[in-house]
Each structure stands twice: as structure tokens, then as C-alpha cells.
Design an enzyme around this catalytic site. Structure first.
Site, PDB file in Angstrom:
ATOM      1  N   CYS A  72       0.925  -1.402   0.145  1.00  0.00           N
ATOM      2  CA  CYS A  72       0.020  -0.099   0.052  1.00  0.00           C
ATOM      3  C   CYS A  72       0.964   1.217   0.047  1.00  0.00           C
ATOM      4  O   CYS A  72       1.738   1.190   0.888  1.00  0.00           O
ATOM      5  CB  CYS A  72      -0.858   0.052   1.095  1.00  0.00           C
ATOM      6  N   GLU A 128      -7.687   8.717   1.194  1.00  0.00           N
ATOM      7  CA  GLU A 128      -7.150   8.439   0.131  1.00  0.00           C
ATOM      8  C   GLU A 128      -8.161   8.030  -1.089  1.00  0.00           C
ATOM      9  O   GLU A 128      -9.466   7.558  -0.561  1.00  0.00           O
ATOM     10  CB  GLU A 128      -6.332   7.316   0.333  1.00  0.00           C
TER      11      GLU A 128
END
Length: 660
Positions: free
Chosen positions: A473, A549
Site C-alpha cells: 500500500c 485516499e
């Protein structure tokens, strides 16, 4: 002489075209407006000359083909702007716009309030040096006390946010206040403007033989004052139409160069031919709104806090005005002016342009001018460098927080700027969910066993340490050698080569998978997820860190786990394991294990959870997921609030997607 003059004019025009190519490259290309500061509630931009503020059918400018600032900004930022104040069509400089009518009203009230300052640079006709010397003498400033003790000096220091000039000539400390009413729609209204002296020059001193003067001057048809100029700093206390232009003409008999309405066309033509200045010599250079202190900070919402914070900004001189002032003909004027106010040399910048603009060489400016006003104070002070030469193995977690430059995006996933990783992840009252930025999540599978590779984030990680999560990630970055910025077209067609390039880079950095073992074409882009989460598990309910995000979901497969090399970086990964679906569900049930909130959301919603639509998850039929587009959704951005335990943080943030 005329031939030489024409050649000089052509050179100046070519310089202007080169400098302004980012604004007007062709008649069919939309101009790009430099952004000085971008916030959730407002934006400060640098308006170029020749651009009207808004559509107005009652105005000749509204009917012209000139670009409209309000429309241009709306298209550029994909947000509807509301004007807080206005500048004349031919005036350039700082403009404040809000993103809601309520914010615009609040900002407008602050701009009209006591202590608010708008500072302009004006190039006017005539030499006003003696007039300012006289005003300084009348104010009681003598040759002995011009060292900074006089009231006017201290006021000037407060006005323009820096220490006063060290020059001893007393004209620099004189102030002329013009208090003349201005008639608006037949009604006279109060108007007041302060004028401060920067520099003056007599063009005759630089051109003794007069061979280069224009024909009108040789014929005696233009006043002698044509050939002398003064550069002023102006502070209007009221906001009447053409206030500075009217006051400087009526009270000082020195109209602004290029002013066709209140000036002299012969004078304007003379200087247009001499220095190529085909615009109004007026620029809104300085903007300062003091912080509101009427309400206790603890009781403010994040929106109210942002609307009440101090706004202090300098809009550097645009290329056309700067080139004219630095021309050979005005050299003495320019050199004197920058001794008084060195910040006039600051170069144009664009906050949305990323690292080039955000601090526009702030360190150089601090060293040279002795002031901390380099970029607007609303912009983060972190010096985010371009990350083109990115070598993760040589950087600490703190290094990456400062040097990695995230892509800041709108709710619709349009890139609207860039910011350091640290600032993007800070959860504070002013930005309770950080800054919305772009990310990617990689899920790597072993085709032979249908197992997923998990990693446990290292304990040294600043955000979400010690948690189990998907394979990798991270974030695509601004300014990389291999471009990691995806536009709307690459999202629509599912290619997203920028996100995939970032994934390859981070897989090598975090897990030690050598470049080349996983190729871009092995990644499958499935969809986008918009989520946020405060890292309250690690840092407590007032956590200063979190994630906000729009996450690009990338699946990839390898024939077997033996087909790739794994050598995890100890500062990134504490542990890793290949797991089946059943093993992952067992891990989820183990209360002693921590998991990243985004991984839980993705796994439960699409991969193996009970909420999966039609009962078939991406992991259930991996072959179908990788070889067809049955599970791909490139249009929708799926939005989720975090689990309850990840609400809050330093900005005390609550749900945003489930609110009614």
C-alpha cells in the site's frame, strides 16, 4: 534610430511571448492561472492582466472574447469559485476566491475589516521624490531619525510584513494619504488611499542625446513629465471602483502608466514603444487578512477555523511587468526599488505545480531578504523536493515524510496539486481528515495455490505501524522519472500506467522484489475506493496521523510463490505470509492481530466477505478477475467511512459519507 527602436520592441515582445506562453499559447487553448495557495474553503490565485473577473453582459469586456477568470478557475480546479473581491480588467495580481457563498461572505467581511491590507505596486508618470520628501519632513522625520524610530516607519513595517528599508533617504519614510470621495453611480462615496515611495527616475538622465525619444516627444506634443517615472506601493483603505487610478491622478497629477481612461494616450504610447508595456502598470502585490480572534479556537469547526486563520500572501510581479521594469531604460528605477523592497524580485510560481512553486525558492528568499515571507503563510513550510531520483533504501521514514510528494486530488479524483507526505497525512483541526490524495493497493496472488501475499507493516512506520495488510500500500508520486500521474483518460480505459509504475517501485522497496520480476502488464486495475481513517489504534483518539485516499485497487498474479524474490526492507515490513481465504478469515477473527482499515474494507466488500454482491468475490474466481473485465468498475468511486474505532483523530473527525 527608428529601426533600432523597432528591433528593441520586437525583442521585448518575443520575451513577453516566451514568458506568457503558459497563459496564452494559442487562441484555442485555455489559459492556466497560477495558484498561490489552495485550501478546502478558498483559493488565492495570481490573475494575469487582460482577463475580466466574471461575465457581465452590460460590460464591453463581458461581450469580448477575453477569457473570464471565474470561468477559467472553475474549469481548472473543477470547483465552483465565488468572488470575494475584484480587480480591474487590465490589473494583475492576487485574487481571493471562496468555494461556497457562505465562505465568500465571511472572507469579504474580513477583507473589509480593520487590519486587512491589500498592497499594490503602481508605475506612475512623473517624479514624486520631492513630494514624498516634503511629506516626510512635514511628519517630523529628520535626517537624524530616519533609522526606524519614526511612527511612519513602524507603520510601514506592519503594513508590508517585513522590516523597513535600511536606506537613510527620508523619502522612503514619507506617506501620502489621499482622502477624496469618489462618485459611484452619481453618488459620492468616501475613499482613502495611502501611497508609499519606492523609486523614481528621470528618463532624460539615461538618454542625454534624446535620439531614442518618440516622435511625439520630439515634436513637443507630450509633457516633459512623460520622461520621468515613479514606482509606488499603494494601500487602499476602501474598495471603490478605480480608486487607486483616480486618486493618483487627481491628487498627485501622476496617472498610472497604461491607464487609457484616467491617463494620457500619448504618454501610454511613449512608454509602450520604449519598454513594451502594453498593459496597466498596476499589480495587486500583497494580501494580508489578520487572524480572527473573536471566538475561542477550541469551539470552532474545521471550516470556521480555516476561514478565520491568517492569510498572508505575495503575488510576484507577472512576466510582462517585471520585464518592463528590468529593461535597460528603467534600470535605475528598478535597482533603487529592489533596494527598498527586495521581494519585488520574487519569481512567479504555481502552488499546484508542486515543488517548483510551493515555496518558490523560499530558502533563497529568506537568506537574501531576511524575511520569512517567501510563499504564502497558508502554505505548508515543508520543503518537498521533486522525487525524480527516488532511492527508498537510503531514506528513513522521516525522510520520506518530507521528500515524498503526494498527488492531492479532488473528490472526483482530479489532480489539483501536490504536497509532502507529512502534510498530507496530518489530522489537525484545520484539516481534520488530512488532505485527500491518491494511493494504490496491490494484491499479489500465487496462481498455483490461490494464496494472497500479506505483509505486516514495520513498527518503525509513522502511520499504521504493526498492522497486517495487503501485499503493498503506497502512493504514486509527483515528479518521478517514470511518470506516476494518471489522467482521466487512463482511468477510463483502465490502463493507469502511473499507478502501476508506482506499485512496481514500492514492491521493490518494501518487499525487495527486483525490478523486472513483476511487469506492468501483470497488474489488473479493478476500481477505486475513497476512504479515510485516523490512526487512533497507534496514537490514541487525538491521533495526529491518518489516511484519506482515493485508492487504486491493483491485482497481480505469479505462477507460484517461487517465481518471485522476497527480501523485505526491515524499516518497511516486520513480517509476511501467504494465506488462503480460510486462513485470512481466521486471522480476522483473532483479536490479538491488528489490520489496516482499508484492507478490511476491501476484503469484506469485494473479496471474501458476506457483503459481496451476487455472492462472487474477486478472490473466489481469480482467473475470471484477471482475464475479464467482469469485476472492473472504472467510473464509480466507492466511498466509505472507517470503522468506529478509526473515527476522531487530531481534528475530531466524524463520518462524512453516512451523514444525512
Amino acid at each position: 534610430n527608428n529601426n533600432n527602436n523597432n528591433n528593441n520592441n520586437n525583442d521585448i515582445k518575443e520575451q513577453h511571448e516566451t514568458q506568457f506562453q503558459s497563459h496564452f499559447k494559442s487562441k484555442n487553448q485555455r489559459p492556466r492561472i497560477p495558484i498561490l495557495s489552495y485550501k478546502n474553503q478558498y483559493v488565492i490565485l495570481s490573475k494575469p492582466p487582460g482577463m475580466t473577473m466574471h461575465h457581465n453582459t452590460n460590460s464591453r469586456w463581458g461581450r469580448s472574447k477575453s477569457p473570464v477568470l471565474q470561468t477559467t478557475i472553475r474549469k481548472q480546479l473543477s470547483r465552483k469559485p465565488y468572488l470575494v473581491h475584484r480587480l480591474d480588467h487590465r490589473t494583475s495580481g492576487a485574487v481571493l476566491m471562496a468555494f461556497s457563498s457562505e465562505a465568500a461572505a465571511a472572507m469579504h467581511g474580513r477583507l473589509r475589516g480593520e487590519g486587512a491590507v491589500k498592497g499594490y505596486v503602481a508605475l506612475v508618470r512623473g517624479d514624486l521624490r520631492e513630494e514624498f520628501q516634503k511629506r516626510a519632513s512635514d511628519a517630523g522625520i529628520s535626517d537624524e531619525d530616519v533609522d526606524g524610530n519614526a511612527p511612519i516607519v513602524s507603520e510601514r513595517r506592519r503594513l508590508f510584513g517585513r522590516e523597513g528599508t535600511e536606506l537613510m533617504e527620508k523619502e522612503y519614510y514619507g506617506k501620502i494619504t489621499v482622502d477624496l470621495p469618489i462618485k459611484i453611480d452619481g453618488v459620492e462615496k468616501e475613499a482613502q488611499t495611502d501611497f508609499y515611495f519606492l523609486a523614481s527616475m528621470d528618463y532624460d538622465n539615461n538618454d542625454e542625446d534624446n535620439s531614442n525619444t518618440c516622435e511625439d516627444v520630439n515634436d513637443g506634443n507630450v509633457p516633459y513629465a512623460t520622461k520621468s517615472l515613479t514606482l509606488l506601493l499603494c494601500r487602499p483603505h476602501t474598495g471603490r471602483t478605480h480608486q487607486i487610478r483616480r486618486h493618483v491622478q487627481k491628487a498627485l497629477q501622476s496617472p498610472i502608466i497604461g491607464d487609457s481612461e484616467h491617463g494620457d494616450s500619448r504618454v501610454n504610447r511613449f512608454w509602450r514603444e520604449k519598454i513594451g508595456l502594453d498593459r496597466l502598470g498596476l499589480h495587486c502585490w500583497y494580501l494580508d487578512l489578520p487572524e480572527e480572534s473573536s471566538v475561542e479556537t477550541e469551539t470552532l469547526t474545521s471550516k470556521e477555523a480555516e476561514l478565520g486563520e491568517r492569510i498572508q500572501c505575495i503575488a510576484p510581479l507577472p512576466p510582462d511587468l517585471s520585464l518592463a521594469l528590468q529593461s535597460e531604460e528603467l534600470r535605475s528605477l528598478w535597482e533603487e526599488a529592489i533596494r527598498v523592497e527586495p521581494r519585488l524580485t520574487m519569481e512567479p510560481y504555481d502552488e499546484r505545480g508542486g515543488t517548483y512553486g510551493r515555496n518558490f525558492r523560499k530558502r533563497r528568499d529568506n537568506d537574501s531578504h531576511g524575511t520569512e515571507i517567501g510563499a504564502p503563510s497558508t502554505i505548508a513550510n515543508t520543503d518537498s523536493k521533486p522525487t525524480a531520483k527516488w532511492i527508498g533504501s537510503s531514506m528513513s521514514q522521516d525522510d520520506m515524510m518530507e521528500r515524498d510528494t503526494l498527488l492531492i486530488v479532488s473528490d472526483d479524483d482530479l489532480v489539483i496539486g501536490s504536497e509532502s507526505k507529512r502534510v498530507g497525512h496530518e489530522f489537525t483541526p484545520l484539516q481534520p481528515r488530512g488532505l485527500l490524495h491518491r494511493a494504490f493497493s496491490v494484491f499479489l496472488f500465487d496462481e498455483s495455490t490461490n494464496e494472497l501475499l500479506l505483509q505486516k507493516r514495520a513498527s518503525t512506520k509513522i502511520t499504521f505501524p504493526n498492522v497486517w495488510t495487503n501485499t503493498c500500500c503506497s502512493h504514486p508520486l509527483h515528479g518521478m522519472d517514470v511518470n506516476e500521474v494518471d489522467g482521466p483518460e487512463s482511468v477510463r480505459d483502465g490502463s493507469v500506467m502511473g499507478a502501476k509504475a508506482g506499485a512496481v517501485r514500492k514492491l521493490e522497496h518494501e518487499l525487495g522484489i527486483p525490478l523486472g520480476e513483476l511487469k506492468l502488464e501483470q497488474f489488473k486495475f479493478l476500481t477505486r475506493v475513497h476512504y479515510w481513517a485516523a490512526d487512533t489504534i497507534t496514537h490514541g483518539v487525538q491521533s495526529p496521523w491518518g489516511e484519506h485516499e482515493i485508492d487504486y485497487i491493483l491485482f497481480a498474479t505469479v505462477p507460484s510463490k517461487d517465481a518471485i524474490t522476497l527480501n523485505p526492507h526491515p524499516d518497511e515490513v516486520d513480517d509476511y505470509r501467504w494465506v488462503s481465504q480460510a486462513e485470512l478469515l481466521e486471522m480476522f477473527a483473532d483479536k490479538s492481530l491488528l489490520f489496516s482499515p482499508w484492507f478490511r474494507i476491501i476484503a469484506n466488500r469485494w473479496m471474501i466477505g458476506t457483503d459481496i454482491k451476487d455472492g462472487v468475490g474477486w478472490w473466489d474466481d481469480l482467473n475470471r478477475t484477471m482475464k475479464t473485465n467482469d469485476f472492473c468498475d472504472y467510473e464509480m468511486i466507492h466511498r466509505f467511512d472507517p470503522p468506529t474505532e478509526h473515527l476522531g483523530g487530531g481534528g475530531d473527525a466524524g463520518p462524512i459519507f453516512t451523514e444525512t
